[in-house]
Design an enzyme around this catalytic site. Structure first.
Site, PDB file in Angstrom:
ATOM      1  N   LYS A 284       0.565  -1.326  -0.060  1.00  0.00           N
ATOM      2  CA  LYS A 284      -0.151  -0.071  -0.070  1.00  0.00           C
ATOM      3  C   LYS A 284       0.910   1.507  -0.062  1.00  0.00           C
ATOM      4  CE  LYS A 284      -4.018   1.890   2.907  1.00  0.00           C
ATOM      5  NZ  LYS A 284      -4.165   1.942   3.781  1.00  0.00           N
TER       6      LYS A 284
ATOM      7  N   SER B  14      -9.324   1.551   2.645  1.00  0.00           N
ATOM      8  CA  SER B  14      -8.527   1.891   2.321  1.00  0.00           C
ATOM      9  C   SER B  14      -7.400   1.413   1.747  1.00  0.00           C
ATOM     10  CB  SER B  14      -7.924   3.247   3.160  1.00  0.00           C
ATOM     11  OG  SER B  14      -6.817   2.696   4.454  1.00  0.00           O
TER      12      SER B  14
ATOM     13  N   SER C 173      -9.558  -1.214   6.457  1.00  0.00           N
ATOM     14  CA  SER C 173      -9.119  -0.745   6.233  1.00  0.00           C
ATOM     15  C   SER C 173      -8.843  -1.932   5.046  1.00  0.00           C
ATOM     16  CB  SER C 173      -8.119   0.157   5.769  1.00  0.00           C
ATOM     17  OG  SER C 173      -8.241   1.415   6.000  1.00  0.00           O
TER      18      SER C 173
END
Length: 434
Positions: free
Chosen positions: A84, A153, A177
Site C-alpha cells: 500500500k 482504504s 481498511s
C-alpha cells in the site's frame, strides 16, 4: 524460463505464494518467469482496475533476475508482492494517496518491505491507497465488477490480489481498511493483534489503532507472510483436529448489514453447528457502544496532531472528505475528551478478554454486504470497528456470495496475541463453510 514449458498448468500469476515458492524450488519456474507473468496480468488488466499507483516493469524484472542469482533462498523466494502506498520504499515513490507527496522518495524501506525482501520476495510496485489511508475514495475499481468500489482504504492491495496481479500484498488497517476490501473483493484479509507487526516506515494515522494488514488468496500464505514479518522461522499452519468453540456476535451495528448478509451469517452459524462446532450467541454490553464512539474521538485527535504540517501548509490540497471528517473531529476533541475516551476503550478491552475466554473464535461481519455500486464511498467501516478498537486479531474469509453474485466475507476474530490460533480456527471455519 518460458511459460510454454508449463503446458496444461495454470499461469504462474494464478499461483499462491506458497505454490510459487514450491514451483521455483522444484525447478518448474524461475523468479523472472513468475514476475513476467504477473506483469503481463497487470498490463492486461490494470487499465480497468487501476490498482497500481506505481509499477516499473524493467525494475521488477531486474529484481527478479537478481533473485534468480541468489544462492540464499528465503521463505518467500521469488514471490511477487506489492505494498500500500502509505508504506515507504527506498527505490520507488511513496505518495500516501495525496498530491502533497507527488514524486516523494523516502531514503529507506519500511520494516515490512525490508523483511519481505530479506525473505526473497520481489516487490513489483505500490498499490493504490485512499488519501492518507482515510476515507476519500481512490481511483481503484472492484475487479469483479468495475462499477463497484473495491473498498478502502487498502483499495489497490485487495483489488490486485483478487485479480491475480500479485499473490500477496501488505496493506494497513485503522478501522476496517483490510477486512472490508478483502470481503468486497473475495480474498483473505488479515488484521493482526495490534502492536505485533512493526509499523516503522508506515505513514501513521492513529497509533492507538494502526496495524499492517495482509492480503492473500490462501490462509497458508497469510500465516507464511506473518511469520516473515515477525522475523520468525515459518512453520506450517496446524490444522485443527477438533471443532472450535465459536461466539456468534452481531454487534451493535447489526442493523446496518444488508438483510441478505444477516441471512448468510445466520446460516453460517447453523452450518458450523452441523459441522460439529459449539456456536453460541454473544451479546456485547451497552458500554461497547460507548467504545465505538470513543474510538472516533481517539482516532480524530491523533490524526489531527499527526497531520499538523499538512494542515498548516497544504490545507487546500487535502480533500473535503478529510477536512470535514477526521480533521474536523480531531480538532474539536480536547485532550480531556481524549483521555476519557481512552479510559472507556481500555475498560472494554479488559471486558472483552473475559467475554471471549470460553471461545476459540468469534464469527462476525467485516462489512455490510456486497461492494456498493459507485465510487462516492468505500462502504461502511462500522461492522468491524469494535474488533479493531479492542486490538483483537481478525481475518475476513471469502465464503459467501450476495444477491448480485459478488463476494461477501465472514469475519473471524480471535483473542489478543493468539493470532496463530485464530488462523487455525479460521481455516477450520473456511473449510466447514466451503
Amino acid at each position: 524460463m518460458h511459460m510454454a514449458t508449463r503446458t496444461g498448468a495454470p499461469p504462474l500469476h494464478r499461483l499462491t505464494a506458497s505454490e510459487i515458492v514450491q514451483a521455483i524450488r522444484s525447478g518448474d519456474a524461475t523468479c523472472e518467469a513468475v514476475a513476467r507473468s504477473c506483469l503481463e496480468r497487470i498490463a492486461e488488466r490494470d487499465g480497468d482496475v487501476q490498482a497500481w499507483q506505481y509499477v516499473d516493469p524493467d525494475q521488477a524484472i531486474a529484481a527478479a533476475r537478481a533473485m534468480d542469482r541468489e544462492t540464499r533462498r528465503g521463505p518467500l523466494y521469488g514471490v511477487p508482492f506489492n505494498v500500500k502506498d502509505i508504506i515507504d520504499t527506498s527505490d520507488m515513490p511513496t505518495e500516501y494517496g495525496s498530491p502533497i507527496y507527488a514524486g516523494f522518495r523516502p531514503r529507506a524501506d519500511a520494516a515490512c518491505v525490508a523483511l519481505s525482501r530479506k525473505a526473497g520476495a520481489v516487490l513489483l510496485g505500490k498499490a493504490v491507497t485512499v488519501e492518507f489511508a482515510n476515507r476519500h475514495p481512490s481511483k481503484t475499481r472492484n475487479p469483479l465488477d468495475l462499477a463497484r468500489t473495491p473498498g478502502g482504504s487498502s483499495s489497490g492491495s485487495a483489488a490486485s490480489v483478487a485479480d491475480y496481479m500479485v499473490p500477496v500484498s501488505i496493506g494497513s488497517q485503522g478501522t476496517s481498511s483490510t477486512v472490508k476490501p478483502a470481503s468486497y473483493c473475495g480474498v483473505f484479509g488479515y488484521r493482526p493483534t495490534w502492536g505485533e507487526l512493526r509499523c516503522a516506515g508506515v505513514k501513521e494515522a492513529s497509533s492507538s489503532f494502526d496495524t499492517l494488514g495482509l492480503f492473500a488468496r490462501s490462509i497458508d500464505d497469510i500465516a507464511l507472510h506473518r511469520d516473515v514479518l515477525l522475523g520468525a522461522e515459518p512453520t506450517p499452519l496446524t490444522k485443527r483436529a477438533s471443532a472450535p468453540r465459536i461466539a456468534f456476535c452481531r454487534t451493535h451495528f447489526w442493523d446496518l448489514l444488508e438483510p441478505s448478509t444477516r441471512t448468510l451469517l445466520e446460516g453460517a452459524a447453523d452450518q458450523l453447528r452441523r459441522a460439529g462446532a459449539a456456536v453460541e450467541d454473544l451479546d456485547l454490553p451497552s458500554v461497547f457502544e460507548e467504545a465505538a464512539e470513543a474510538r472516533g474521538l481517539i482516532a480524530g485527535f491523533e490524526f489531527a496532531l499527526n497531520y499538523t504540517w499538512e494542515i498548516e501548509h497544504h490545507w487546500d490540497r487535502l480533500s473535503e472528505t478529510l477536512r470535514n471528517g477526521r480533521i474536523r473531529d480531531g480538532v474539536s476533541c480536547t485532550y480531556d475528551d481524549y483521555v476519557q475516551a481512552r479510559s472507556v476503550v481500555e475498560h472494554c478491552r479488559a471486558l472483552i478478554a473475559q467475554l471471549l475466554e470460553p471461545y476459540d473464535a468469534v464469527l462476525a461481519a467485516p462489512g455490510t454486504g456486497e461492494a456498493p455500486i459507485g465510487f462516492s464511498t468505500t462502504g461502511s467501516s462500522k461492522p468491524a470497528l469494535i474488533w479493531t478498537t479492542m486490538h483483537l486479531p481478525a481475518i475476513s474469509i471469502p465464503v459467501f456470495r450476495g444477491p448480485a453474485g459478488l463476494p461477501v466475507g465472514a469475519l473471524v476474530v480471535g483473542k489478543r496475541s493468539r493470532d496463530r490460533e485464530l488462523l487455525a480456527a479460521a481455516d477450520w471455519i473456511y473449510r466447514a463453510l466451503g
